[in-house]
Scaffold this motif. Structure first.
Motif, short mmCIF file in Angstrom:
data_model
loop_
_atom_site.label_atom_id
_atom_site.label_comp_id
_atom_site.label_asym_id
_atom_site.label_seq_id
_atom_site.Cartn_x
_atom_site.Cartn_y
_atom_site.Cartn_z
N ASP A 8 0.83 -1.21 0.00
CA ASP A 8 0.00 0.00 0.00
C ASP A 8 0.86 1.26 0.00
O ASP A 8 0.60 2.21 -0.75
CB ASP A 8 -0.93 0.00 1.21
CG ASP A 8 -1.92 1.16 1.16
OD1 ASP A 8 -1.56 2.24 1.66
OD2 ASP A 8 -3.02 0.99 0.62
N LEU A 9 1.91 1.27 0.83
CA LEU A 9 2.79 2.43 0.88
C LEU A 9 3.51 2.63 -0.45
O LEU A 9 3.67 3.76 -0.93
CB LEU A 9 3.79 2.28 2.02
CG LEU A 9 3.22 2.37 3.44
CD1 LEU A 9 4.31 2.08 4.47
CD2 LEU A 9 2.60 3.74 3.70
N LYS A 10 3.92 1.53 -1.07
CA LYS A 10 4.58 1.64 -2.38
C LYS A 10 3.62 2.22 -3.40
O LYS A 10 4.00 3.07 -4.22
CB LYS A 10 5.05 0.26 -2.83
CG LYS A 10 5.72 0.28 -4.20
CD LYS A 10 6.09 -1.11 -4.68
CE LYS A 10 6.66 -1.07 -6.09
NZ LYS A 10 6.96 -2.41 -6.62
N SER A 11 2.35 1.78 -3.34
CA SER A 11 1.34 2.30 -4.27
C SER A 11 1.15 3.80 -4.08
O SER A 11 1.01 4.56 -5.06
CB SER A 11 0.02 1.56 -4.06
OG SER A 11 -0.99 2.10 -4.88
N ARG A 12 1.15 4.24 -2.84
CA ARG A 12 0.97 5.67 -2.55
C ARG A 12 2.15 6.51 -3.07
O ARG A 12 1.96 7.63 -3.52
CB ARG A 12 0.81 5.89 -1.05
CG ARG A 12 -0.44 5.23 -0.48
CD ARG A 12 -0.59 5.53 1.01
NE ARG A 12 -1.63 4.70 1.61
CZ ARG A 12 -2.12 4.87 2.83
NH1 ARG A 12 -1.67 5.85 3.59
NH2 ARG A 12 -3.05 4.07 3.29
N ILE A 13 3.35 5.93 -3.00
CA ILE A 13 4.52 6.62 -3.54
C ILE A 13 4.42 6.71 -5.06
O ILE A 13 4.66 7.74 -5.67
CB ILE A 13 5.82 5.90 -3.14
CG1 ILE A 13 6.02 5.95 -1.62
CG2 ILE A 13 7.02 6.53 -3.84
CD1 ILE A 13 7.17 5.09 -1.12
N ALA A 14 4.01 5.58 -5.67
CA ALA A 14 3.96 5.51 -7.14
C ALA A 14 2.93 6.46 -7.73
O ALA A 14 3.18 7.09 -8.77
CB ALA A 14 3.65 4.07 -7.57
N ASP A 15 1.76 6.60 -7.08
CA ASP A 15 0.73 7.44 -7.68
C ASP A 15 0.72 8.87 -7.13
O ASP A 15 -0.15 9.67 -7.46
CB ASP A 15 -0.66 6.80 -7.51
CG ASP A 15 -1.09 6.65 -6.06
OD1 ASP A 15 -0.55 7.35 -5.19
OD2 ASP A 15 -1.98 5.81 -5.81
N GLY A 16 1.69 9.18 -6.27
CA GLY A 16 1.83 10.56 -5.81
C GLY A 16 1.04 10.92 -4.59
O GLY A 16 1.07 12.09 -4.15
N ARG A 17 0.31 9.97 -4.00
CA ARG A 17 -0.43 10.30 -2.78
C ARG A 17 0.54 10.57 -1.63
O ARG A 17 0.22 11.32 -0.70
CB ARG A 17 -1.37 9.16 -2.41
CG ARG A 17 -2.65 9.11 -3.24
CD ARG A 17 -3.51 7.92 -2.83
NE ARG A 17 -2.89 6.67 -3.26
CZ ARG A 17 -3.21 5.47 -2.77
NH1 ARG A 17 -4.10 5.38 -1.79
NH2 ARG A 17 -2.62 4.38 -3.24
N LEU A 18 1.72 9.94 -1.68
CA LEU A 18 2.80 10.23 -0.74
C LEU A 18 3.94 10.83 -1.54
O LEU A 18 4.44 10.21 -2.47
CB LEU A 18 3.27 8.95 -0.04
CG LEU A 18 2.60 8.57 1.27
CD1 LEU A 18 3.19 7.26 1.79
CD2 LEU A 18 2.76 9.66 2.32
N ARG A 19 4.34 12.02 -1.17
CA ARG A 19 5.38 12.71 -1.93
C ARG A 19 6.67 12.82 -1.09
O ARG A 19 6.60 12.88 0.14
CB ARG A 19 4.91 14.10 -2.34
CG ARG A 19 3.70 14.08 -3.26
CD ARG A 19 3.28 15.48 -3.68
NE ARG A 19 2.11 15.45 -4.55
CZ ARG A 19 2.15 15.17 -5.85
NH1 ARG A 19 3.31 14.94 -6.44
NH2 ARG A 19 1.04 15.15 -6.57
N PRO A 20 7.83 12.85 -1.76
CA PRO A 20 9.10 12.99 -1.04
C PRO A 20 9.08 14.19 -0.09
O PRO A 20 8.63 15.28 -0.45
CB PRO A 20 10.11 13.21 -2.18
CG PRO A 20 9.51 12.47 -3.34
CD PRO A 20 8.02 12.70 -3.21
#
Length: 226
Positions: A8-20
């Protein structure tokens, strides 16, 4: 359970829901969101922190690293995490294959390979921190892989080695004397173009490292939780 959280966390990084650079929810909030206990969340966060995906800021929380997106370019590491591959399994794979790579290195090593091994040993000998020791250890084994002439194994085992070293780092600091002792003996066998000795000593080295990893993990599991 761990794999579901990481996916789930990887998915959020990939689609931009979690940003650097973005701050994550608290352990309690993540535990409630995923329907797990805080210990499970803490385990996942520790793994991701070890891999450089997350950074902890004392008194402020957990943040996504500025280079977190790079993890999407490392499918082997994520595959290992998603499948909950244990450190002992990684070591067994290395024990099965790396002695043969060391033997081939002893047969094929040229002066450039010998020099790379010597530099990695000197870097380990002069290291003053666990981070420096990890880098020197990675350099030594990578030099063995290169000397073997097997480019596919070099790519694969460089990644596997990195994951096992990260696992060791998450449990304790990295030793100096024991790895240095084995690296010097392996390099000596390769320099002498003695494949049997290189094979035997590399196996001893990895079996010793695996035994230490198992001991550290058992000690950690028995430690009282805070």
């Amino acid at each position: 359970m761990t794999s579901r959280i990481i996916t789930d966390l990887k998915s959020r990084i990939a689609d931009g829901r979690l940003r650097p650079g973005e701050r994550l929810a608290t352990e309690r909030e993540l535990a409630e969101e995923f329907g797990v206990n805080r210990a499970s969340v803490r385990q996942v966060l520790k793994v991701l922190e070890t891999m450089g995906v997350l950074t902890q800021r004392v008194g402020d929380g957990t943040y996504l690293s500025l280079t977190a997106e790079n993890i999407l370019d490392e499918p082997i590491e994520f595959l290992l995490l998603l499948e909950d591959i244990r450190g002992e399994e990684l070591f067994q794979t290395r024990i099965l294959m790396e002695p043969e790579l060391a033997a081939r290195a002893a047969e094929r090593a040229d002066s450039g390979d010998i020099g790379a091994l010597a530099r990695a040993i000197e870097d380990l000998r002069s290291s003053t921190s666990s981070t420096e020791r990890v880098l020197a250890d990675l350099s030594f084994h990578d030099a063995v892989y290169r000397a073997s002439g097997d480019r596919i194994c070099q790519i694969l085992f460089k990644r596997l080695h990195r994951v096992t070293m990260d696992s060791m780092m998450s449990l304790s600091g990295i030793e100096l004397e024991r790895p240095l002792h084995f690296h010097e003996r392996i390099a000596s066998a390769i320099r002498a173009h003695d494949p049997e000795a290189a094979r035997r000593i590399m196996r001893e080295h990895l079996e010793d490292a695996n035994a230490r990893y198992v001991s550290l993990r058992k000690r950690r599991s028995r430690a009282p939780r805070k």
